[in-house]
Design a protein around this motif. Sequence first.
Motif, PDB file in Angstrom:
ATOM      1  N   GLY A  92       1.069  -0.989   0.176  1.00 13.14           N
ATOM      2  CA  GLY A  92      -0.289   0.107  -0.110  1.00 13.14           C
ATOM      3  C   GLY A  92       0.765   1.766  -0.107  1.00 13.14           C
ATOM      4  N   LYS A  93       2.097   1.028  -0.036  1.00  5.58           N
ATOM      5  CA  LYS A  93       2.623   2.176  -0.124  1.00  5.58           C
ATOM      6  C   LYS A  93       3.142   2.986  -1.309  1.00  5.58           C
ATOM      7  N   THR A  94       3.345   1.963  -2.808  1.00  8.26           N
ATOM      8  CA  THR A  94       3.480   3.174  -4.104  1.00  8.26           C
ATOM      9  C   THR A  94       1.914   2.943  -4.769  1.00  8.26           C
ATOM     10  N   PRO A  95       1.275   3.613  -4.829  1.00  7.65           N
ATOM     11  CA  PRO A  95       0.847   4.199  -6.108  1.00  7.65           C
ATOM     12  C   PRO A  95       1.426   3.984  -7.093  1.00  7.65           C
ATOM     13  N   TYR A  96       0.033   2.577  -8.267  1.00  8.98           N
ATOM     14  CA  TYR A  96       0.971   2.279  -9.500  1.00  8.98           C
ATOM     15  C   TYR A  96      -0.316   3.187 -10.485  1.00  8.98           C
ATOM     16  N   ALA A  97      -1.849   3.390 -10.329  1.00 12.48           N
ATOM     17  CA  ALA A  97      -2.471   3.668 -10.768  1.00 12.48           C
ATOM     18  C   ALA A  97      -3.908   4.544 -10.475  1.00 12.48           C
ATOM     19  N   MET A  98      -4.990   5.141 -11.073  1.00 10.91           N
ATOM     20  CA  MET A  98      -5.883   5.709 -10.423  1.00 10.91           C
ATOM     21  C   MET A  98      -6.867   5.228 -11.924  1.00 10.91           C
ATOM     22  N   LEU A  99      -7.896   4.630 -11.508  1.00 15.49           N
ATOM     23  CA  LEU A  99      -8.686   4.367 -12.677  1.00 15.49           C
ATOM     24  C   LEU A  99     -10.094   4.897 -12.692  1.00 15.49           C
ATOM     25  N   HIS A 100     -10.556   4.696 -13.644  1.00  6.01           N
ATOM     26  CA  HIS A 100     -12.157   4.728 -13.761  1.00  6.01           C
ATOM     27  C   HIS A 100     -12.520   3.634 -14.532  1.00  6.01           C
ATOM     28  N   SER A 101     -14.234   3.506 -13.740  1.00  6.04           N
ATOM     29  CA  SER A 101     -14.933   2.336 -13.906  1.00  6.04           C
ATOM     30  C   SER A 101     -16.707   2.295 -14.118  1.00  6.04           C
ATOM     31  N   ILE A 102     -16.841   1.331 -14.602  1.00  6.00           N
ATOM     32  CA  ILE A 102     -18.370   1.632 -14.752  1.00  6.00           C
ATOM     33  C   ILE A 102     -18.829   0.035 -14.415  1.00  6.00           C
ATOM     34  N   PRO A 103     -19.751   0.184 -14.233  1.00  9.00           N
ATOM     35  CA  PRO A 103     -20.528  -1.379 -13.347  1.00  9.00           C
ATOM     36  C   PRO A 103     -20.672  -2.541 -14.410  1.00  9.00           C
ATOM     37  N   ASP A 104     -19.760  -3.603 -13.668  1.00  3.34           N
ATOM     38  CA  ASP A 104     -20.322  -4.674 -14.735  1.00  3.34           C
ATOM     39  C   ASP A 104     -20.525  -5.805 -13.889  1.00  3.34           C
ATOM     40  N   VAL A 105     -21.527  -5.566 -14.199  1.00  2.00           N
ATOM     41  CA  VAL A 105     -22.682  -7.331 -13.458  1.00  2.00           C
ATOM     42  C   VAL A 105     -22.967  -8.380 -13.748  1.00  2.00           C
ATOM     43  N   ARG A 106     -22.608  -9.405 -12.472  1.00  2.00           N
ATOM     44  CA  ARG A 106     -22.762 -10.661 -12.676  1.00  2.00           C
ATOM     45  C   ARG A 106     -23.779 -11.437 -12.221  1.00  2.00           C
ATOM     46  N   ARG A 107     -23.895 -12.115 -12.676  1.00  2.00           N
ATOM     47  CA  ARG A 107     -25.265 -13.354 -12.505  1.00  2.00           C
ATOM     48  C   ARG A 107     -25.600 -13.816 -10.408  1.00  2.00           C
ATOM     49  N   ASP A 108     -24.297 -14.534 -10.195  1.00  2.00           N
ATOM     50  CA  ASP A 108     -24.201 -14.873  -8.639  1.00  2.00           C
ATOM     51  C   ASP A 108     -22.447 -14.194  -7.960  1.00  2.00           C
ATOM     52  N   ALA A 109     -22.871 -13.980  -7.226  1.00  2.00           N
ATOM     53  CA  ALA A 109     -21.662 -13.322  -6.990  1.00  2.00           C
ATOM     54  C   ALA A 109     -20.649 -14.301  -5.753  1.00  2.00           C
ATOM     55  N   SER A 110     -19.267 -13.955  -6.529  1.00  2.00           N
ATOM     56  CA  SER A 110     -17.677 -14.760  -5.607  1.00  2.00           C
ATOM     57  C   SER A 110     -17.826 -14.589  -3.767  1.00  2.00           C
TER      58      SER A 110
END
Length: 136
Positions: A74-92
Motif C-alpha cells: 500500500g505504499k507505492t501508487p501505480y494507477a487511478m482508474l475509472h470504472s463502470i459497473p460490471d454485473v454478473r449473475r452470482d456473487a463470488s
Amino acid sequence: MTRGKFIWAVCGVAVVAALTAGAALAETHDKRTVFTFNRPISLPGVTLPAGDYLFRLVDTTTSRKVIQVLSGDGKTPYAMLHSIPDVRRDASEHPEVRFMETAKGQPSAVKSWWYPGERTGYEFIYPQGQARELAK
C-alpha cells in the motif's frame, strides 16, 4: 451482582461491541483487496510486473467508482482508474479479477474486479490506443 453493576457491565459490553464493529467496517469500506499475479498485467495506462497489488476504492461516497492500484504493502501508487459497473449473475465468495483476451506476446489485461459477496464489480475503461494495441 447488584443491579447497578449489572447495568454497567452490559453497557461496557455494548460499547466494546460497537467499537469492534466500527473497526471491522472501517477496514473494508474501501473494499481493499490484495491480488498476487505471477505474470505481468496490464491496466489502463500502465503495465505492471508480476507481484502483489492492492486494489481499493478511492471514494466510497460517490457514484463515480475510481479504483486505486498500489503496491501490495500500500505504499507505492501505480494507477487511478475509472470504472463502470460490471454485473454478473452470482456473487463470488472470494475476490476475483477477470482478464480480457489479448494478442500473443501482450501482458494479460485486467478487465474487471469483484469484491467478495457482491454481484456488481468494476470494469476498467481502457484508452482507445491501449485497447487497440492489446487486441492486435
